[in-house]
Write a protein that holds these residues in place. Structure first.
Motif, PDB file in Angstrom:
ATOM      1  N   SER A 122       2.019  16.487   5.532  1.00 33.85           N
ATOM      2  CA  SER A 122       2.903  15.429   5.027  1.00 33.85           C
ATOM      3  C   SER A 122       2.835  15.273   3.513  1.00 33.85           C
ATOM      4  O   SER A 122       3.769  14.777   2.893  1.00 33.85           O
ATOM      5  N   ASN A 134      -0.683  10.850   0.248  1.00 34.00           N
ATOM      6  CA  ASN A 134      -1.972  10.456  -0.334  1.00 34.00           C
ATOM      7  C   ASN A 134      -2.206   8.950  -0.237  1.00 34.00           C
ATOM      8  O   ASN A 134      -2.939   8.366  -1.042  1.00 34.00           O
ATOM      9  N   TYR A 139     -10.948   1.488   0.976  1.00 36.56           N
ATOM     10  CA  TYR A 139      -9.615   0.926   0.708  1.00 36.56           C
ATOM     11  C   TYR A 139      -9.086   0.218   1.954  1.00 36.56           C
ATOM     12  O   TYR A 139      -8.588  -0.904   1.879  1.00 36.56           O
ATOM     13  N   GLY A 141       6.986  10.590   5.679  1.00 40.40           N
ATOM     14  CA  GLY A 141       5.832   9.699   5.515  1.00 40.40           C
ATOM     15  C   GLY A 141       5.067   9.990   4.236  1.00 40.40           C
ATOM     16  O   GLY A 141       4.531   9.082   3.597  1.00 40.40           O
ATOM     17  N   GLY A 142       5.032  11.276   3.861  1.00 36.46           N
ATOM     18  CA  GLY A 142       4.354  11.646   2.625  1.00 36.46           C
ATOM     19  C   GLY A 142       5.022  11.026   1.410  1.00 36.46           C
ATOM     20  O   GLY A 142       4.356  10.471   0.537  1.00 36.46           O
ATOM     21  N   GLY A 161       4.675   7.051   1.615  1.00 39.19           N
ATOM     22  CA  GLY A 161       3.325   6.527   1.379  1.00 39.19           C
ATOM     23  C   GLY A 161       2.770   6.846   0.006  1.00 39.19           C
ATOM     24  O   GLY A 161       1.826   6.211  -0.457  1.00 39.19           O
ATOM     25  N   SER A 162       3.356   7.860  -0.646  1.00 34.15           N
ATOM     26  CA  SER A 162       2.786   8.319  -1.916  1.00 34.15           C
ATOM     27  C   SER A 162       3.666   8.019  -3.120  1.00 34.15           C
ATOM     28  O   SER A 162       3.166   7.854  -4.229  1.00 34.15           O
ATOM     29  N   GLY A 213       5.476   3.902  -2.039  1.00 34.96           N
ATOM     30  CA  GLY A 213       4.159   4.248  -2.566  1.00 34.96           C
ATOM     31  C   GLY A 213       2.996   3.691  -1.753  1.00 34.96           C
ATOM     32  O   GLY A 213       3.179   3.176  -0.649  1.00 34.96           O
ATOM     33  N   ASN A 214       1.796   3.827  -2.308  1.00 27.78           N
ATOM     34  CA  ASN A 214       0.561   3.461  -1.608  1.00 27.78           C
ATOM     35  C   ASN A 214       0.614   2.065  -0.981  1.00 27.78           C
ATOM     36  O   ASN A 214       1.052   1.125  -1.626  1.00 27.78           O
ATOM     37  N   GLY A 215       0.112   1.997   0.254  1.00 28.90           N
ATOM     38  CA  GLY A 215       0.045   0.723   0.945  1.00 28.90           C
ATOM     39  C   GLY A 215       1.266   0.467   1.823  1.00 28.90           C
ATOM     40  O   GLY A 215       1.281  -0.471   2.609  1.00 28.90           O
ATOM     41  N   THR A 216       2.272   1.337   1.701  1.00 29.39           N
ATOM     42  CA  THR A 216       3.473   1.215   2.540  1.00 29.39           C
ATOM     43  C   THR A 216       3.103   1.369   4.011  1.00 29.39           C
ATOM     44  O   THR A 216       2.338   2.246   4.375  1.00 29.39           O
ATOM     45  N   ILE A 217       3.669   0.501   4.834  1.00 34.25           N
ATOM     46  CA  ILE A 217       3.472   0.596   6.279  1.00 34.25           C
ATOM     47  C   ILE A 217       4.799   0.968   6.913  1.00 34.25           C
ATOM     48  O   ILE A 217       5.792   0.266   6.750  1.00 34.25           O
TER      49      ILE A 217
END
Lengths: 137, 137
Positions: free
Chosen positions: A31, A34, A43, B64-65, B68-69, B73-77
């Motif tokens: 995917s 990160n 985290y 998803g990559g 989420g990245s 970005g980070n923390g996405t659900i």
């Protein structure tokens, strides 16, 4: 013909716990995700989930495994998949993926399945639908 | 608040070619899929696809990559994903996954994306929708 060998309500399933190693492989090699929620316990501890969670689509891979290997089996072509990610699946948490036939088309070899991932306490982690083309050769 | 930092039409993407090794790992360790269409070139040659195809949900891992990245970005659900598998993706075939914002809820930090995997010739391999909860902390 699928309507001769399959029936509404027919079901199959499998159980699996995804490991940290598998999740890291998925994020790094497949995917490209990160998002630290998937592999950084420190985290994850600060989030509402408290623990690392397996990416939802990674858990949904189990549906394809059952569809392609067991029901309908080898040669199956998946046409579609929907997923609602209702509850998280944690690393090393054993879950059960269950697929159940909800529709069989009479005009072509296309079958619809209810697809669910169920946690040990009975709550639903993932719910959706798969549509597949059954191998006819 | 997502409606302050994101906008309809905002887009992100990534390119990837899935290798035979990655596909075999996915089938053996993650999905449990022993459908020979994914890794047995001799079997695949006898099908209408002629070559080994990457499992559709495995290709969909790219969404998803990005989610989420990169965007959001980070923390996405991720709350949901739909996929129509329109054309096959072959082993070692580079494809581009593109996500585009189609809706931003005003009442909660929930964003909807059009999610597509596009082949080099411009045809769509996968099309669907992702719904995500944006990290607000």
């Amino acid at each position: 013909m699928p309507n001769e060998t399959f029936y509404i309500g027919q079901s199959s399933g499998c159980k699996k716990a995804f490991t940290a190693e598998e999740t890291l492989y998925y994020c790094r090699h497949l995917s490209g995700d990160n998002n630290p929620l998937h592999y950084d316990a420190e985290y994850a501890a600060k989030t509402r989930f408290k623990k690392c969670i397996v990416p939802g689509i990674m858990v949904s891979s189990l549906f394809g495994g059952i569809l392609g290997s067991v029901l309908p089996g080898n040669g199956t072509i998946q046409l579609g998949q929907t997923c609602r990610f209702i509850n998280p699946v944690f690393i090393d948490e054993e879950v059960e993926a269950v697929i159940t036939i909800t529709n069989i088309r009479q005009d072509k070899p296309v079958i619809t399945f209810l697809t669910r991932v169920i946690k040990r306490d009975g709550t639903i982690a993932i719910e959706g639908e798969a549509v597949v083309l059954v191998a006819t050769n």
